[in-house]
Scaffold this motif. Structure first.
Motif, mmCIF file in Angstrom:
data_model
loop_
_atom_site.group_PDB
_atom_site.id
_atom_site.type_symbol
_atom_site.label_atom_id
_atom_site.label_comp_id
_atom_site.label_asym_id
_atom_site.label_seq_id
_atom_site.Cartn_x
_atom_site.Cartn_y
_atom_site.Cartn_z
ATOM 1 N N TYR A 1 -19.441 41.764 -17.079
ATOM 2 C CA TYR A 1 -18.517 42.794 -16.620
ATOM 3 C C TYR A 1 -18.189 42.569 -15.152
ATOM 4 O O TYR A 1 -18.938 41.922 -14.431
ATOM 5 C CB TYR A 1 -19.137 44.186 -16.793
ATOM 6 C CG TYR A 1 -19.337 44.556 -18.237
ATOM 7 C CD1 TYR A 1 -18.340 45.235 -18.925
ATOM 8 C CD2 TYR A 1 -20.497 44.203 -18.913
ATOM 9 C CE1 TYR A 1 -18.490 45.550 -20.269
ATOM 10 C CE2 TYR A 1 -20.669 44.513 -20.255
ATOM 11 C CZ TYR A 1 -19.657 45.184 -20.922
ATOM 12 O OH TYR A 1 -19.803 45.493 -22.237
ATOM 13 N N LEU B 1 -5.215 47.608 -19.467
ATOM 14 C CA LEU B 1 -5.648 47.733 -20.852
ATOM 15 C C LEU B 1 -4.687 48.709 -21.507
ATOM 16 O O LEU B 1 -4.304 49.691 -20.902
ATOM 17 C CB LEU B 1 -7.063 48.295 -20.912
ATOM 18 C CG LEU B 1 -8.159 47.415 -20.317
ATOM 19 C CD1 LEU B 1 -9.415 48.225 -20.119
ATOM 20 C CD2 LEU B 1 -8.438 46.244 -21.223
ATOM 21 N N PHE C 1 -13.598 52.212 -17.729
ATOM 22 C CA PHE C 1 -13.095 50.890 -17.372
ATOM 23 C C PHE C 1 -11.745 50.988 -16.693
ATOM 24 O O PHE C 1 -10.863 51.700 -17.145
ATOM 25 C CB PHE C 1 -13.004 50.009 -18.608
ATOM 26 C CG PHE C 1 -14.331 49.848 -19.264
ATOM 27 C CD1 PHE C 1 -15.276 49.016 -18.712
ATOM 28 C CD2 PHE C 1 -14.658 50.592 -20.390
ATOM 29 C CE1 PHE C 1 -16.530 48.901 -19.285
ATOM 30 C CE2 PHE C 1 -15.903 50.480 -20.967
ATOM 31 C CZ PHE C 1 -16.846 49.632 -20.403
ATOM 32 N N GLY D 1 -8.941 45.139 -17.276
ATOM 33 C CA GLY D 1 -9.600 43.921 -17.687
ATOM 34 C C GLY D 1 -9.227 42.813 -16.729
ATOM 35 O O GLY D 1 -8.255 42.926 -15.991
ATOM 36 N N VAL E 1 -11.863 37.857 -21.706
ATOM 37 C CA VAL E 1 -11.569 39.063 -20.948
ATOM 38 C C VAL E 1 -12.883 39.642 -20.443
ATOM 39 O O VAL E 1 -13.850 39.728 -21.192
ATOM 40 C CB VAL E 1 -10.873 40.107 -21.845
ATOM 41 C CG1 VAL E 1 -10.632 41.395 -21.070
ATOM 42 C CG2 VAL E 1 -9.569 39.559 -22.393
ATOM 43 N N LEU F 1 -14.315 43.145 -18.812
ATOM 44 C CA LEU F 1 -13.878 44.517 -18.528
ATOM 45 C C LEU F 1 -14.314 44.900 -17.120
ATOM 46 O O LEU F 1 -15.393 44.552 -16.675
ATOM 47 C CB LEU F 1 -14.475 45.491 -19.540
ATOM 48 C CG LEU F 1 -14.008 45.293 -20.978
ATOM 49 C CD1 LEU F 1 -14.728 46.258 -21.909
ATOM 50 C CD2 LEU F 1 -12.500 45.477 -21.091
ATOM 51 N N THR G 1 -13.989 40.239 -26.445
ATOM 52 C CA THR G 1 -14.816 41.037 -25.554
ATOM 53 C C THR G 1 -14.970 42.437 -26.153
ATOM 54 O O THR G 1 -13.984 43.121 -26.395
ATOM 55 C CB THR G 1 -14.170 41.139 -24.162
ATOM 56 O OG1 THR G 1 -14.039 39.821 -23.643
ATOM 57 C CG2 THR G 1 -14.999 41.988 -23.219
ATOM 58 N N ILE H 1 -15.666 46.370 -26.535
ATOM 59 C CA ILE H 1 -15.406 47.523 -25.682
ATOM 60 C C ILE H 1 -16.510 48.552 -25.920
ATOM 61 O O ILE H 1 -16.595 49.138 -27.001
ATOM 62 C CB ILE H 1 -14.055 48.182 -26.006
ATOM 63 C CG1 ILE H 1 -12.921 47.170 -25.872
ATOM 64 C CG2 ILE H 1 -13.806 49.380 -25.100
ATOM 65 C CD1 ILE H 1 -11.616 47.683 -26.384
ATOM 66 N N ASN I 1 -7.766 37.796 -24.627
ATOM 67 C CA ASN I 1 -6.797 37.367 -23.620
ATOM 68 C C ASN I 1 -5.752 36.517 -24.323
ATOM 69 O O ASN I 1 -6.022 35.405 -24.746
ATOM 70 C CB ASN I 1 -7.527 36.570 -22.542
ATOM 71 C CG ASN I 1 -6.584 35.723 -21.716
ATOM 72 O OD1 ASN I 1 -5.415 36.061 -21.527
ATOM 73 N ND2 ASN I 1 -7.097 34.598 -21.228
ATOM 74 N N ILE J 1 -3.830 41.340 -22.108
ATOM 75 C CA ILE J 1 -5.010 41.820 -22.811
ATOM 76 C C ILE J 1 -4.579 42.599 -24.043
ATOM 77 O O ILE J 1 -3.793 43.538 -23.944
ATOM 78 C CB ILE J 1 -5.886 42.663 -21.873
ATOM 79 C CG1 ILE J 1 -6.408 41.750 -20.761
ATOM 80 C CG2 ILE J 1 -7.035 43.302 -22.638
ATOM 81 C CD1 ILE J 1 -7.284 42.430 -19.770
#
Lengths: 528, 175
Positions: free
Chosen positions: A402, A487, A496, A499, A507, A509, B53, B55, B67, B72
């Motif tokens: 991250y 995002l 968040f 990204g 990616v 975050l 990725t 969340i 990506n 994104i």
């Protein structure tokens, strides 16, 4: 085509697009000046030099318009010019009516110019124009199409990502004896300078935004019958154009709200010993790598009893919910809070404070309230300088990575050097340099797998708005600049800020620090 | 920037074009042995599987974000949406990138499918209405059913599906 119509103007302007663009740019500049001057003139109606200063740009617009064959615009400017001429000659006195006429003339001209500008771009008459676009009048500068500027910034951003990808994938570049290594670090330094410069091109001051608000305050305070004085400071504070564009509407909404709901009627103010004229303060300044904009009024403050009653009736909170005053105040940002009961001509247009908060959060910012009953309300907006770049550190949580904004990071300490204490209610905390702060594990906070006694584990001490926490991460990589990408799924992304594309193309975050505290509160509530 | 993951949607492959009659084109895909399809005009591109990725605290059917050449894009696991165990990526796993409008803004999302198959053209008259065939809740996210190439193909209402997956709090009531 009949001369004197907008379509005929557009037709005439299309004959020479370059000249037409210049005409539009100049007209915008002049209109911006006029608006500010008229507002000054209202405070000093007898000032000859101000009247002259208002007269001149109208005259220039008229002249330019006629010479370009834009008769409709020229005629409009001429009408106002004549009015000003009569004021100059003493035939008319400058008063509220005159100010209104001039300002509505400015509006009509602005509208016409924006319409023409779109027509020139499209090469055909556009449908109509979205109101609310503001243009700053800046002297001694080169005018560049914003689309080109944006694509420049985007391309530089891509270059920076590419550079870090090459570095990560080329072991050769970590060999200090290799000439390419030195050349590559020069490239890297130049790139980061290029990035800073290209971003600075997009920076603009808050001046135009504040001027637009000044104008709105004037209109709203008259519509509400509440005289209001505005005190502005920090209007030279610079932000990315994209942030400026998106901050305007939320600010306008807050100000309208302050006049409509915050400031009391003049009689009511006089009765409690306040000046019958309300006061609104707009202030902008830099704070912790972000920009803080404060909107204060000296009105009645938020009525927490009434807010609580409305929230209960709307089913937002339980009848007996134990909330602090500050928590009750936050309720005005809940969707579904501001409905029919508080809708008025001025602030109720189906847009509630929830939209204001959502817009500010979409920028990676936050909004807070400080309100004292009887003394007034302050809205505090904290927004990033730019939405394009973030200085941050890459931190590991389990096998995930991250991005943490660098400006919230105070200190990094190896976990092995820290003693984690456990309080009577199971709360974990540590003491760092004499300060006690709550301790959380990043993987746990993010619902991932917790690494077991990783020797790389570190404790990150973070601080924002005076609130501190110690966060355990499973490793930290150096400070670098990240290209921030928005995002798309706003609602599900609490915690968040956006990204970033990492060196391996994945990616990462971006943990926003406020989000870390929100997640902490959330897990605490779940645990309780 | 990343290695090129995109595959072109085979636009010219038409299955049994129907003379004169109104036709529609769909991208077909396979999930758990079943055939599904989404309208061609909603599809931006089809890309191969790539690292995702996760969340944290995200909606369950949202697998994460990827990506896509600097943009994104959230990924929706159609298997989870259909009540199946989540996708285990294989060589054939694909992402169908949907592009749509929401509140005036462009919204993109990737649908994870076991395999993307081809583009088919079907006559509008051959499409059975979803709501008539499967009434009530079972007809949600379904625009119709069509028999083509010897199989039953379920036509997905990909826009409402994406909206529900990404914004579960604001489920739009079906008209």
């Amino acid at each position: 085509m009949e001369p004197g119509t907008p379509a005929a103007d557009l037709n005439a302007l299309l004959a020479d697009r370059e000249m037409a663009d210049l005409f539009v740019e100049e007209a915008r500049e002049h209109l911006g000046t006029i608006e500010a001057l008229v507002l000054q003139l209202e405070h000093a109606p007898g000032d000859r030099s101000l009247i002259d200063a208002v007269y001149r740009p109208f005259h220039t617009i008229k002249g330019n318009a006629y010479s370009m064959g834009a008769q409709a615009v020229g005629d409009l400017a001429h009408t106002i010019e004549s009015l000003l001429d009569r004021i100059r000659s003493g035939e008319l006195t400058f008063g509220v009516t005159e100010a209104d006429t001039i300002l509505s003339g400015v509006d009509a001209l602005t509208h016409a110019v924006e319409w023409l500008s779109r027509g020139i771009k499209m090469g055909a008459p556009p449908a109509d124009i979205a109101p609310g676009s503001d243009h700053s009048a800046d002297t001694s500068s080169v005018k560049v199409d914003t689309g080109r500027l944006d694509s420049l910034v985007d391309m530089v951003g891509e270059l920076v990502i590419l550079e870090s990808m090459i570095r990560e994938n080329t072991p050769l570049l970590s060999d200090p004896n290799e000439p390419a290594t030195r050349q590559f670090s020069t490239l890297r330094r130049l790139l980061s300078e290029l990035q800073r410069t290209s971003l600075s091109l997009r920076m603009r001051s808050l001046d135009a935004t504040f001027r637009r608000i000044e104008r709105a305050i004037r209109d709203v305070s008259r519509a509400c019958g509440k005289p209001v004085d505005l005190i502005v400071s920090g209007e030279a504070t610079e932000l990315d154009r994209r942030v400026i564009e998106q901050i305007g509407d939320p600010l306008l909404h807050l100000v309208r709200n302050s006049i409509d709901h915050g400031i009391e009627e003049p009689a009511a103010r006089a009765a409690i010993g306040k000046s019958p004229r309300g006061r609104i303060t707009l202030n902008a300044f830099h704070k912790e790598g972000m920009v803080r904009i404060e909107v204060s009024d000296d009105g009645g403050g938020l009525d927490t009893d009434r807010i609580r009653a409305i929230a209960v009736s709307r089913g937002l909170i339980a009848d007996n919910a134990a909330l602090t005053d500050s928590e009750v105040q936050q309720l005005i940002f809940e969707p579904g809070f501001s409905t029919a009961e508080v809708v008025t001509d001025v602030s109720g247009r189906g847009v509630g404070m929830d939209v204001v908060r959502r817009n500010v959060e979409a920028l990676g910012g936050r909004i807070d309230i400080r309100s004292v009953r009887g003394e007034g309300t302050t809205f505090l907006l904290t927004v990033p300088l730019t939405m394009a770049i973030l200085r941050g550190v890459l931190v590991a949580a389990g096998d995930e990575r991250y991005v943490l904004p660098a400006h919230v990071l105070r200190e990094v300490v190896p976990l092995a050097d820290c003693q984690v204490h456990i309080g009577p209610a199971g709360q974990r905390f540590i003491r760092l340099r004499g300060v006690t702060m709550p301790f959380v594990e990043l993987p746990e906070l993010l619902g991932g797998a917790v690494g077991i006694d990783d020797p790389r584990a570190v404790v990150l001490s973070i601080e924002i708005d005076g609130r501190r926490a110690a966060v355990r991460a499973d490793g930290i990589f150096g400070v670098q600049e990240f290209v921030v990408k928005p995002l798309s799924q706003g609602e599900r992304m609490r915690g968040f800020a956006g990204g970033a594309v990492l060196g391996d193309g994945r990616v990462g975050l971006i943990l926003d620090a406020i989000g870390v505290f929100e997640l902490m509160d959330l897990t605490e509530r779940i645990a309780a | 920037m990343t290695k090129d993951n995109s595959m072109t949607v085979p636009s010219a492959v038409d299955a049994g074009a129907v003379d004169g009659a109104a036709t529609q084109r769909f991208v077909t895909c396979a999930i758990d042995g079943e055939m599904y399809a989404v309208p061609v005009q909603s599809v931006r591109e089809v890309v191969r599987w790539m690292p995702v990725t996760r969340i944290p605290h995200g909606a369950p059917s949202v697998k994460g974000v990827i990506n896509l050449r600097g943009e994104i894009v959230p990924l929706i696991d159609l298997r989870i949406h259909l009540g199946l165990p989540e996708t285990t990526p294989s060589d054939r796993t694909c992402i169908i990138v949907i592009s749509m409008q929401r509140d005036g803004a462009k919204l993109q999302a990737g649908l994870i499918v076991d395999a993307a198959l081809e583009v088919i053209r079907v006559a509008t008259s051959e499409i059975e209405g979803g709501h008539d065939a499967l009434p009530g809740k079972s007809g949600r996210h379904l625009t119709g059913i069509v028999q083509a190439k010897g199989a039953l193909i379920i036509l997905l209402a990909c826009e409402s599906l994406v909206r529900d997956a990404l914004f579960p709090a604001t489920i739009e009531t079906a008209a």
